[in-house]
Write an enzyme that holds these catalytic residues in place. Structure first.
Site, PDB file in Angstrom:
ATOM      1  N   GLN A   1     -10.999  -7.544  23.027  1.00 33.80           N
ATOM      2  CA  GLN A   1     -10.920  -6.144  23.454  1.00 33.80           C
ATOM      3  C   GLN A   1     -10.284  -5.286  22.364  1.00 33.80           C
ATOM      4  O   GLN A   1     -10.515  -4.073  22.295  1.00 33.80           O
ATOM      5  CB  GLN A   1     -10.098  -6.055  24.746  1.00 33.80           C
ATOM      6  CG  GLN A   1     -10.015  -4.660  25.335  1.00 33.80           C
ATOM      7  CD  GLN A   1      -9.413  -4.684  26.730  1.00 33.80           C
ATOM      8  OE1 GLN A   1      -9.921  -5.341  27.627  1.00 33.80           O
ATOM      9  NE2 GLN A   1      -8.303  -3.976  26.917  1.00 33.80           N
TER      10      GLN A   1
ATOM     11  N   THR B   1      -7.006   5.347 -20.126  1.00 34.48           N
ATOM     12  CA  THR B   1      -6.639   4.050 -19.576  1.00 34.48           C
ATOM     13  C   THR B   1      -5.119   4.073 -19.465  1.00 34.48           C
ATOM     14  O   THR B   1      -4.438   4.655 -20.311  1.00 34.48           O
ATOM     15  CB  THR B   1      -7.080   2.874 -20.476  1.00 34.48           C
ATOM     16  OG1 THR B   1      -6.434   2.982 -21.752  1.00 34.48           O
ATOM     17  CG2 THR B   1      -8.590   2.885 -20.670  1.00 34.48           C
ATOM     18  N   HIS B   2      -4.593   3.469 -18.425  1.00 32.37           N
ATOM     19  CA  HIS B   2      -3.144   3.468 -18.182  1.00 32.37           C
ATOM     20  C   HIS B   2      -2.592   4.900 -18.066  1.00 32.37           C
ATOM     21  O   HIS B   2      -1.404   5.136 -18.342  1.00 32.37           O
ATOM     22  CB  HIS B   2      -2.391   2.715 -19.286  1.00 32.37           C
ATOM     23  CG  HIS B   2      -2.915   1.340 -19.549  1.00 32.37           C
ATOM     24  ND1 HIS B   2      -2.573   0.252 -18.787  1.00 32.37           N
ATOM     25  CD2 HIS B   2      -3.786   0.888 -20.496  1.00 32.37           C
ATOM     26  CE1 HIS B   2      -3.194  -0.826 -19.237  1.00 32.37           C
ATOM     27  NE2 HIS B   2      -3.942  -0.464 -20.280  1.00 32.37           N
TER      28      HIS B   2
ATOM     29  N   GLU C   1      -5.019  14.750  -1.343  1.00 29.29           N
ATOM     30  CA  GLU C   1      -3.896  13.913  -0.943  1.00 29.29           C
ATOM     31  C   GLU C   1      -4.180  13.191   0.371  1.00 29.29           C
ATOM     32  O   GLU C   1      -3.837  12.014   0.532  1.00 29.29           O
ATOM     33  CB  GLU C   1      -2.633  14.771  -0.826  1.00 29.29           C
ATOM     34  CG  GLU C   1      -2.174  15.335  -2.166  1.00 29.29           C
ATOM     35  CD  GLU C   1      -1.036  16.334  -2.026  1.00 29.29           C
ATOM     36  OE1 GLU C   1      -0.494  16.462  -0.909  1.00 29.29           O
ATOM     37  OE2 GLU C   1      -0.694  16.994  -3.016  1.00 29.29           O
TER      38      GLU C   1
ATOM     39  N   SER D   1      -9.747  -0.818  29.774  1.00 31.97           N
ATOM     40  CA  SER D   1     -10.206  -0.374  28.453  1.00 31.97           C
ATOM     41  C   SER D   1     -11.113   0.842  28.512  1.00 31.97           C
ATOM     42  O   SER D   1     -11.561   1.327  27.473  1.00 31.97           O
ATOM     43  CB  SER D   1     -10.948  -1.517  27.746  1.00 31.97           C
ATOM     44  OG  SER D   1     -12.090  -1.909  28.488  1.00 31.97           O
TER      45      SER D   1
ATOM     46  N   TYR E   1     -15.718 -16.433  24.106  1.00 38.44           N
ATOM     47  CA  TYR E   1     -15.074 -15.132  24.301  1.00 38.44           C
ATOM     48  C   TYR E   1     -13.621 -15.304  24.729  1.00 38.44           C
ATOM     49  O   TYR E   1     -13.289 -16.176  25.543  1.00 38.44           O
ATOM     50  CB  TYR E   1     -15.836 -14.313  25.352  1.00 38.44           C
ATOM     51  CG  TYR E   1     -15.266 -12.919  25.513  1.00 38.44           C
ATOM     52  CD1 TYR E   1     -15.667 -11.884  24.675  1.00 38.44           C
ATOM     53  CD2 TYR E   1     -14.294 -12.644  26.478  1.00 38.44           C
ATOM     54  CE1 TYR E   1     -15.141 -10.616  24.786  1.00 38.44           C
ATOM     55  CE2 TYR E   1     -13.757 -11.378  26.598  1.00 38.44           C
ATOM     56  CZ  TYR E   1     -14.173 -10.365  25.757  1.00 38.44           C
ATOM     57  OH  TYR E   1     -13.633  -9.104  25.866  1.00 38.44           O
TER      58      TYR E   1
ATOM     59  N   LYS F   1       2.954  28.186  -3.734  1.00 42.67           N
ATOM     60  CA  LYS F   1       2.319  26.872  -3.757  1.00 42.67           C
ATOM     61  C   LYS F   1       0.853  26.927  -3.319  1.00 42.67           C
ATOM     62  O   LYS F   1       0.490  27.624  -2.378  1.00 42.67           O
ATOM     63  CB  LYS F   1       3.060  25.891  -2.835  1.00 42.67           C
ATOM     64  CG  LYS F   1       4.430  25.478  -3.318  1.00 42.67           C
ATOM     65  CD  LYS F   1       4.403  24.768  -4.667  1.00 42.67           C
ATOM     66  CE  LYS F   1       3.700  23.434  -4.630  1.00 42.67           C
ATOM     67  NZ  LYS F   1       4.395  22.441  -3.789  1.00 42.67           N
TER      68      LYS F   1
ATOM     69  N   ASN G   1      -1.563  23.693  -2.698  1.00 36.00           N
ATOM     70  CA  ASN G   1      -1.554  22.234  -2.726  1.00 36.00           C
ATOM     71  C   ASN G   1      -2.955  21.666  -2.497  1.00 36.00           C
ATOM     72  O   ASN G   1      -3.675  22.120  -1.604  1.00 36.00           O
ATOM     73  CB  ASN G   1      -0.620  21.699  -1.636  1.00 36.00           C
ATOM     74  CG  ASN G   1       0.805  22.188  -1.814  1.00 36.00           C
ATOM     75  OD1 ASN G   1       1.295  22.302  -2.933  1.00 36.00           O
ATOM     76  ND2 ASN G   1       1.473  22.478  -0.714  1.00 36.00           N
TER      77      ASN G   1
ATOM     78  N   LYS H   1     -12.240  -2.749  19.208  1.00 31.91           N
ATOM     79  CA  LYS H   1     -12.912  -1.447  19.296  1.00 31.91           C
ATOM     80  C   LYS H   1     -12.083  -0.287  18.748  1.00 31.91           C
ATOM     81  O   LYS H   1     -12.596   0.546  17.987  1.00 31.91           O
ATOM     82  CB  LYS H   1     -13.312  -1.166  20.744  1.00 31.91           C
ATOM     83  CG  LYS H   1     -14.328  -2.158  21.269  1.00 31.91           C
ATOM     84  CD  LYS H   1     -14.502  -2.050  22.765  1.00 31.91           C
ATOM     85  CE  LYS H   1     -15.194  -3.292  23.285  1.00 31.91           C
ATOM     86  NZ  LYS H   1     -14.391  -4.520  23.077  1.00 31.91           N
TER      87      LYS H   1
ATOM     88  N   SER I   1       2.529  26.320   1.241  1.00 33.43           N
ATOM     89  CA  SER I   1       3.836  25.812   1.649  1.00 33.43           C
ATOM     90  C   SER I   1       4.468  26.783   2.636  1.00 33.43           C
ATOM     91  O   SER I   1       4.318  28.002   2.516  1.00 33.43           O
ATOM     92  CB  SER I   1       4.748  25.657   0.424  1.00 33.43           C
ATOM     93  OG  SER I   1       6.091  25.485   0.818  1.00 33.43           O
TER      94      SER I   1
END
Length: 475
Positions: A321, A154-155, A289, A22, A316, A282, A284, A324, A276
């Site tokens: 292991q 809303t929605h 995102e 590890s 244990y 473009k 973006n 992490k 792009s």
């Protein structure tokens, strides 16, 4: 180097060693392992389990190793199994067999979870600092647009007009809850496991309470089995990150919509946009995102560790292991994402005119008609029905509510007199929302000021804890 083998007649197969190894990911625990080793050394010397001469040698070697680890002068080699064995190799290379004396009274089981707690506390404080900076950016932008109307949704449908500063400031309250969760987590995580040994404590005269204080923990473990098997703090941290990720994702979704051609509200800075490879026009909102997408990663890491822990027996197990890498990945991902989102928010400009023009659309003032009638003691069910008829008339004649004539309003309900025209405006609607936490611009400004004051206090508290932790690590 491995820390076991006396009872074995043959070495593990290469495939077993590689599966077990590890150090390629737990090496980042090295500074915390060295610091916990210093605390353990202090107890061993204090209780005459190591003589003063050997203790001095080990202490000097640990200090040298700390500097060499920090500068990458000392690093793991292929034969090292984990961070603990690599550092013990470093000690024995410097001072010979005396380097192995430090292992008395401790196991990798209590050692690794102590290291991981220290690592997590250190890095969680860094996360908290970044969230505070994000809060500052949100609140500053909310202040900038507190007087500007926009449609509330809303929605993803027009609902009621809002102060756009109110819309932005809602995110600050979500992150404030994340900071509260971090504060709670710090309390629960401040427990030292050192002295629990493999699972049963030690027959040697150790002092876990002294070690806990030495390492800056609030307290020591109460059950040695729980001390080596508990990973609740890992799961809680990953849950906090998942919530932060979800809150970042909601910002990402809104910024993506607002920057679209259909909305054209948000002008995201070029510095926080991409282009792009095929479409030259473009621009973006990739930060938004990516922030939206990272939420899935945070949630996945939480689910991975919860699944590892599910039904683990007794103390244990080597399964632990696996705690992490998901934790490290979530920390690293937050350290990438939070500054980028903070910068995106700070540098975005919004089109006040377009938002104001959109505010009354979609019949968003309909509730004002119903509330107006309620103030004239008309039952809300009837008021709601009347407001709905106003909307139906507008739809039939392709108009907005504020374009209805006084006679048309009166024909729908006799109590709809000329006074309703006062509230049938975005400005009037906003100013009327004066209940606690409402969207009246005057309230929004005071809400933002209060949120900023809380954030300033949080910043000071985090700075205090960072300084305290840094002082402990440098001892």
């Amino acid at each position: 180097m491995v820390l076991w083998g006396g009872r074995f007649s043959e070495a593990p197969q290469d495939s077993v060693f590689e599966l077990s190894r590890s150090v390629h990911f737990d090496w980042r625990l090295a500074p915390y392992d060295i610091r916990s080793s210093k605390a353990h050394l202090a107890v061993l010397e204090r209780n005459k389990l190591i003589n003063s001469e050997d203790a001095s040698k080990i202490s000097r070697a640990l200090n040298e190793l700390a500097e060499e680890v920090a500068t990458s002068k000392f690093a793991p080699i292929d034969s090292d199994e984990d961070v603990h064995s690599a550092l013990e190799r470093g000690l024995t290379e410097k001072i010979g067999a005396a380097g192995g004396a430090l292992r008395a009274g401790r196991s990798r089981n209590d050692q690794v979870t102590t290291d991981l707690r220290l690592f997590s506390i250190d890095h969680m404080l860094q996360v908290a600092d970044l969230v505070v900076k994000l809060q500052d950016a949100i609140l500053a932008k909310a202040t900038e647009y507190a007087d500007d109307p926009a449609p509330g949704f809303t929605h993803i449908q027009h609902a009621q007009p809002l102060s756009f500063g109110h819309e932005l400031a809602k995110h600050a309250h979500a992150f404030a809850r994340d900071l509260d969760r971090i504060e709670d987590w710090l309390v629960r995580t401040s427990v030292s496991s050192l002295g629990a040994g493999a699972l049963a404590g030690s027959s040697l005269p150790l002092d876990p309470q002294f070690t806990a204080k030495n390492l800056g923990f609030e307290r020591s473990f109460e059950n040695s089995i729980d001390a080596v098997s508990d990973r609740d703090y890992v799961c809680e941290a990953l849950f906090i990150f998942s919530m932060i990720g979800n809150h970042l994702s909601r910002i990402g979704e809104e910024w993506t919509l607002w920057a679209s051609t259909e909305f054209s509200w948000a002008k995201v800075s070029d510095a926080y946009s991409t282009g792009s490879s095929i479409m030259p026009q473009k621009k973006n909102p990739d930060v938004a995102e990516l922030a939206r997408g990272k939420a899935g990663r945070f949630i996945g890491n939480l689910v991975a560790v919860l699944t590892v822990l599910k039904a683990l027996p007794f103390a244990y197990n080597r399964d632990l292991q696996e705690d992490k890498e998901p934790l490290f990945d979530s920390f690293d991902t937050l350290f990438l994402t939070l500054p980028a989102v903070t910068g995106m928010i700070s540098t975005t400009n919004f089109d006040r005119q377009k938002m104001a023009e959109a505010a009354p659309k979609g019949f968003s003032l309909a509730t004002e008609i119903a509330d107006y009638l309620v103030r004239k003691n008309i039952p809300f069910a009837i008021a709601h029905e009347s407001a709905g008829k106003c909307v139906a008339l507008c739809e039939k004649t392709s108009r907005e509510l504020h374009q209805l004539t006084a006679s048309e309003l009166h024909s729908i309900h006799p109590q709809l007199d000329e006074g309703v025209m006062v509230v049938l405006s975005v400005d009037g609607a906003l100013k009327s929302r004066t209940t606690s936490g409402g969207t009246a611009p005057s309230l929004v400004k005071s809400q933002i000021q209060a949120a900023q004051a809380r954030n300033d206090l949080t910043r000071k508290e985090i700075s205090r804890k960072v300084a305290k932790f840094s002082e402990m690590m440098n001892q």
